[in-house]
Design a protein around this motif. Structure first.
Motif, PDB file in Angstrom:
ATOM      1  N   ASP A  80       0.773  -1.232  -0.064  1.00  0.00           N
ATOM      2  CA  ASP A  80       0.118  -0.071  -0.006  1.00  0.00           C
ATOM      3  C   ASP A  80       0.994   1.304  -0.260  1.00  0.00           C
ATOM      4  O   ASP A  80       1.700   1.358   0.742  1.00  0.00           O
ATOM      5  CB  ASP A  80      -0.886   0.098   1.149  1.00  0.00           C
TER       6      ASP A  80
ATOM      7  N   ASP B 204      -1.401  -5.646  -9.634  1.00  0.00           N
ATOM      8  CA  ASP B 204      -1.534  -4.337  -9.416  1.00  0.00           C
ATOM      9  C   ASP B 204      -2.982  -3.976  -9.755  1.00  0.00           C
ATOM     10  O   ASP B 204      -3.282  -4.139 -11.153  1.00  0.00           O
ATOM     11  CB  ASP B 204      -0.479  -3.657 -10.485  1.00  0.00           C
TER      12      ASP B 204
ATOM     13  N   TYR C 243      -4.435  -0.938  -9.711  1.00  0.00           N
ATOM     14  CA  TYR C 243      -4.263   0.511 -10.117  1.00  0.00           C
ATOM     15  C   TYR C 243      -5.427   0.973 -10.968  1.00  0.00           C
ATOM     16  O   TYR C 243      -6.195   1.702 -10.941  1.00  0.00           O
ATOM     17  CB  TYR C 243      -3.086   1.058 -10.220  1.00  0.00           C
TER      18      TYR C 243
ATOM     19  N   GLU D 209      -0.709  -4.917  -5.254  1.00  0.00           N
ATOM     20  CA  GLU D 209      -0.540  -3.497  -5.278  1.00  0.00           C
ATOM     21  C   GLU D 209      -1.790  -2.793  -5.540  1.00  0.00           C
ATOM     22  O   GLU D 209      -2.453  -3.440  -6.180  1.00  0.00           O
ATOM     23  CB  GLU D 209       0.555  -2.883  -6.179  1.00  0.00           C
ATOM     24  N   TRP D 210      -2.268  -1.787  -4.832  1.00  0.00           N
ATOM     25  CA  TRP D 210      -3.506  -1.082  -5.013  1.00  0.00           C
ATOM     26  C   TRP D 210      -4.715  -2.104  -4.577  1.00  0.00           C
ATOM     27  O   TRP D 210      -5.705  -2.157  -5.315  1.00  0.00           O
ATOM     28  CB  TRP D 210      -3.625  -0.493  -6.428  1.00  0.00           C
TER      29      TRP D 210
ATOM     30  N   LYS E 203      -8.594  -1.080  -4.627  1.00  0.00           N
ATOM     31  CA  LYS E 203      -9.085  -1.022  -5.677  1.00  0.00           C
ATOM     32  C   LYS E 203     -10.124  -2.351  -5.790  1.00  0.00           C
ATOM     33  O   LYS E 203     -11.121  -2.313  -6.865  1.00  0.00           O
ATOM     34  CB  LYS E 203      -8.530  -0.885  -6.760  1.00  0.00           C
TER      35      LYS E 203
END
Length: 167
Positions: free
Chosen positions: A41, A87, A89, A115-116, A119
């Protein structure tokens, strides 16, 4: 969205540069075991992919390691262990996690680095370990938060492998 339990233990480290981030990845790699989900994060450019790259290199991966921003997932198989680097994102809606069929990657024989994660909201798996990246000139600060028994084991192993870790 799954919320990490803030009553779990944590570790905060200041990393002055990219070399320190890579060094931390070498210490963290042996602490991760199949079945672990790690949330990464932090803002763009805080070192999430740099940490993943050093983790994979520490495990013997010699090829390229790139951010999965456009592919959603990059897959690495090292010593019969699946490493999935996600990811999210570019997700516009959390349901895209389901539409892409990404849930099948979160298995007991895989280490998943995400990652992210926010979302994917409630559709993504809960973390065992959260790593929060923040800019802190010079460099960055990383906070590790254990969110499960497996995450606590990772955190304990990481702490025991660092020369001067502080809580």
């Amino acid at each position: 969205m799954h919320s990490p339990d803030h009553n779990q233990s944590s570790l905060t480290l200041h990393l002055p540069d990219e070399a320190a981030t890579s060094g931390l990845g070498r210490h963290l790699a042996p602490a991760l075991a199949p079945g672990v989900v790690v949330w990464l994060d932090g803002d763009l450019g805080t070192g999430k992919t740099t940490l993943v790259r050093s983790l994979l290199r520490a495990c013997g991966h010699a090829g390229p390691v790139k951010s999965p921003t456009y592919t959603l997932v990059e897959i690495y198989v090292i010593s019969r262990i699946y490493w999935y680097h996600f990811d999210f994102y570019r997700f516009n809606f959390p349901e895209e996690f389901l539409d892409a069929g990404l849930g099948e990657y979160f298995r007991d024989d895989a280490i998943c680095l995400v990652e992210w994660p926010e979302k994917a909201a409630e559709y993504g798996p809960a973390p065992d370990l959260v790593v929060r990246f923040q800019f802190a000139e010079p460099g960055r600060t990383l906070e590790f938060v254990a969110c499960s028994e497996k995450g606590q084991e990772c955190l304990n192993m990481l702490k025991s492998g660092l020369p001067d870790a502080a809580d």
